[in-house]
Design an enzyme around this catalytic site. Structure first.
Site, PDB file in Angstrom:
ATOM      1  N   SER A 188       0.805  -1.228   0.000  1.00 28.03           N
ATOM      2  CA  SER A 188       0.000   0.000   0.000  1.00 28.03           C
ATOM      3  C   SER A 188       0.832   1.269   0.000  1.00 28.03           C
ATOM      4  O   SER A 188       1.889   1.319   0.627  1.00 28.03           O
ATOM      5  CB  SER A 188      -0.898   0.004   1.255  1.00 28.03           C
ATOM      6  OG  SER A 188      -1.750  -1.118   1.251  1.00 28.03           O
ATOM      7  N   HIS A 194      -7.445  -0.817   5.844  1.00 22.87           N
ATOM      8  CA  HIS A 194      -6.970  -2.196   6.032  1.00 22.87           C
ATOM      9  C   HIS A 194      -7.090  -2.642   7.488  1.00 22.87           C
ATOM     10  O   HIS A 194      -7.393  -3.804   7.766  1.00 22.87           O
ATOM     11  CB  HIS A 194      -5.521  -2.316   5.562  1.00 22.87           C
ATOM     12  CG  HIS A 194      -5.374  -2.287   4.067  1.00 22.87           C
ATOM     13  ND1 HIS A 194      -5.840  -3.307   3.249  1.00 22.87           N
ATOM     14  CD2 HIS A 194      -4.851  -1.355   3.245  1.00 22.87           C
ATOM     15  CE1 HIS A 194      -5.600  -2.994   1.989  1.00 22.87           C
ATOM     16  NE2 HIS A 194      -5.000  -1.814   1.945  1.00 22.87           N
TER      17      HIS A 194
END
Ligand SMILES: CC(C)(COP(=O)(O)OP(=O)(O)O)[C@@H](O)C(=O)NCCC(N)=O
Length: 460
Positions: free
Chosen positions: A292, A390
């Site tokens: 990410s 997340h």
């Protein structure tokens, strides 16, 4: 004009049937819904705000009948349970906003669901831009969200794998919607759906051909620590020769395409659904992780440096030795000049081009970034939106990767650092609950180590 609005609303937002006739009354003519949709689309942004304020205010819940029924419930003459349940059911019905019936009817006409998704996007924008402070508009948003959450629940979504053989119009949309690592050209797009790659989307029968949320996966030997090896363009291998080379699924991009479906958690469900898809295709696969970006780290760092510059406490961000090295490397004199020099290096990404500065700044930026992700909060949750996403899903903040993204954009936005949020399948539901309820962040030894290095250096 205003009268036109009131006239339309009075005509197409028919009163709710009485409690007694609620299941017996025929639906209003479809033309009501079509007229409402057509009229709404013809309005300007301002007029839409005005129109929806009227709709939510004058065609919402009949507060008077709600309070009468609530008072009745409080009447302790009410003895037997069946009467109480009856009154409660009347109360429940009286809490239905009048416009909810219209929204339900709109969902049944052609492209009605798409209209309602876009309507919620407008309402969310009115709220977030503070164009509207009306509690009724917030109520309308809530009603829309609850309807959309039912219609877009996982069981009604279709998982579609996107390949080079998918229809052009889908591939074009995948390319256009890609929000994390923009697709450069057809070759790039072909690579992202080619060998050792998977691309999945959720679609819904009510919105055919529209990928609602798109997930890009790289199939690798172990968990990737940099994005260039995934999105770099090079000659594509013909086919996936060697599948037992595949031990890990790396989620390197996820994008939702409908602003009106924000909060419906499609991305979370898609990740979980694709994990199951990978497990059935690669039974021995045991590693599932994101790779990410860390949007906002560089600007956060600039802010922190400015703050320290003002309070003259820059020393707590870097150790004496580190400041000295920066002074020497930038030929600046100690104190605010060095802070400014450091700020300029980060703003221009100049430090990347100097071997010496990179060596000095690596431990500094890594521990600052760990703190930014782990320590910086907003209302108790992670400040960084990607981390928050997340962590809500139950992932573990697993590894920070130096030089994870050496593209100009990656260096400018997060000093080139990327992070793996790892999905330990037997821990996600527990991690998610701990994060959402107690704001506890699941993090690895590496991350916690960097955070404690930061805390040793500063009194933050
Ligand atoms: C990260 C995404 C996919 C999360 O979507 P979703 O799971 O539906 O969460 P939510 O929007 O329901 O809160 C979404 O927020 C998004 O598209 N963000 C921009 C691109 C990105 N990956 O940060």
């Amino acid at each position: 004009g205003v009268t036109g609005m009131e006239e339309i609303l009075a005509r197409v937002v028919v009163p709710l049937p009485t409690y007694e006739t609620r299941d017996k009354s025929p639906p209003p003519p479809e033309s009501n819904s079509l007229e409402f949709m057509h009229f709404y689309k013809s309005l300007t942004k301002e007029e839409k705000l005005n129109f929806l304020t009227k709709l939510s205010q004058d065609f919402g819940v009949d507060h008077k009948s709600v309070s009468e029924l609530a008072a009745k419930l409080l009447d302790n003459q009410l003895r037997d349970l069946s009467t109480i349940l009856q009154v409660e059911d009347r109360l429940r019905y009286s809490l239905t906003p009048r416009y909810k019936q219209l929204l339900n009817h709109i969902s049944r006409v052609e492209n009605g669901v798409k209209f309602l998704v876009d309507l919620r996007a407008d309402v969310l924008e009115m709220i977030s831009s503070k164009a509207s402070e009306s509690p009724h508009i917030r109520d309308l948003s809530g009603t829309l969200k609850s309807l959309l959450s039912e219609w877009f629940s996982v069981g009604l979504l279709q998982l579609e794998r996107i390949t080079w053989q998918s229809p052009c119009e889908i591939l074009q949309k995948i390319s256009q919607y890609e929000a994390v690592h923009p697709v450069r050209n057809w070759t790039d797009l072909k690579r992202r759906v080619g060998p050792y790659r998977r691309c999945y989307a959720f679609t819904h029968a009510a919105m055919p051909g529209e990928p609602l949320v798109v997930l890009h996966v790289a199939l690798t030997e172990d968990i990737s620590d940099n994005i260039q090896s995934i999105v770099r363009e090079f000659a594509t291998v013909d086919s996936e020769e060697d599948v037992n080379k595949v031990n890990a699924a790396i989620f390197y991009s996820i994008s939702s395409t409908q602003a009106g479906l924000q909060g419906v958690e499609l991305g979370n469900y898609l990740i979980k659904r694709v994990v199951r898809e990978m497990q059935s295709e690669f039974p021995h696969m045991a590693q599932f992780s994101s790779l990410s970006p860390i949007p906002g780290f560089s600007s956060w760092l600039q802010g922190v440096l400015v703050q320290y510059r003002k309070e003259g406490r820059g020393s707590e961000l870097l150790s004496e030795q580190e400041w000295k090295e920066v002074e020497q490397a930038t030929d600046s004199s100690p104190g605010t000049q060095t802070v400014d020099a450091l700020r300029k290096l980060i703003a221009t990404s100049e430090w990347m081009r100097s071997e010496r500065l990179s060596r000095v700044l690596e431990p500094v930026l890594m521990r600052l970034c760990a703190w930014y992700l782990y320590g910086e909060k907003r209302r108790g949750y992670a400040l960084n939106p990607v981390a928050n996403f997340h962590l809500q899903n139950g992932a573990t903040m697993w590894r920070l990767n130096w030089l994870g993204d050496t593209s100009p954009r990656g260096v400018a936005s997060s000093c080139g650092i990327m992070v793996n949020y790892r999905y330990f399948l037997n821990k996600t539901s527990q991690n998610s609950a701990l994060y959402l309820q107690n704001k506890v962040i699941a993090a690895s030894e590496q991350v916690l180590g960097l955070v404690s290095q930061f805390q040793k250096n500063s009194k933050l």
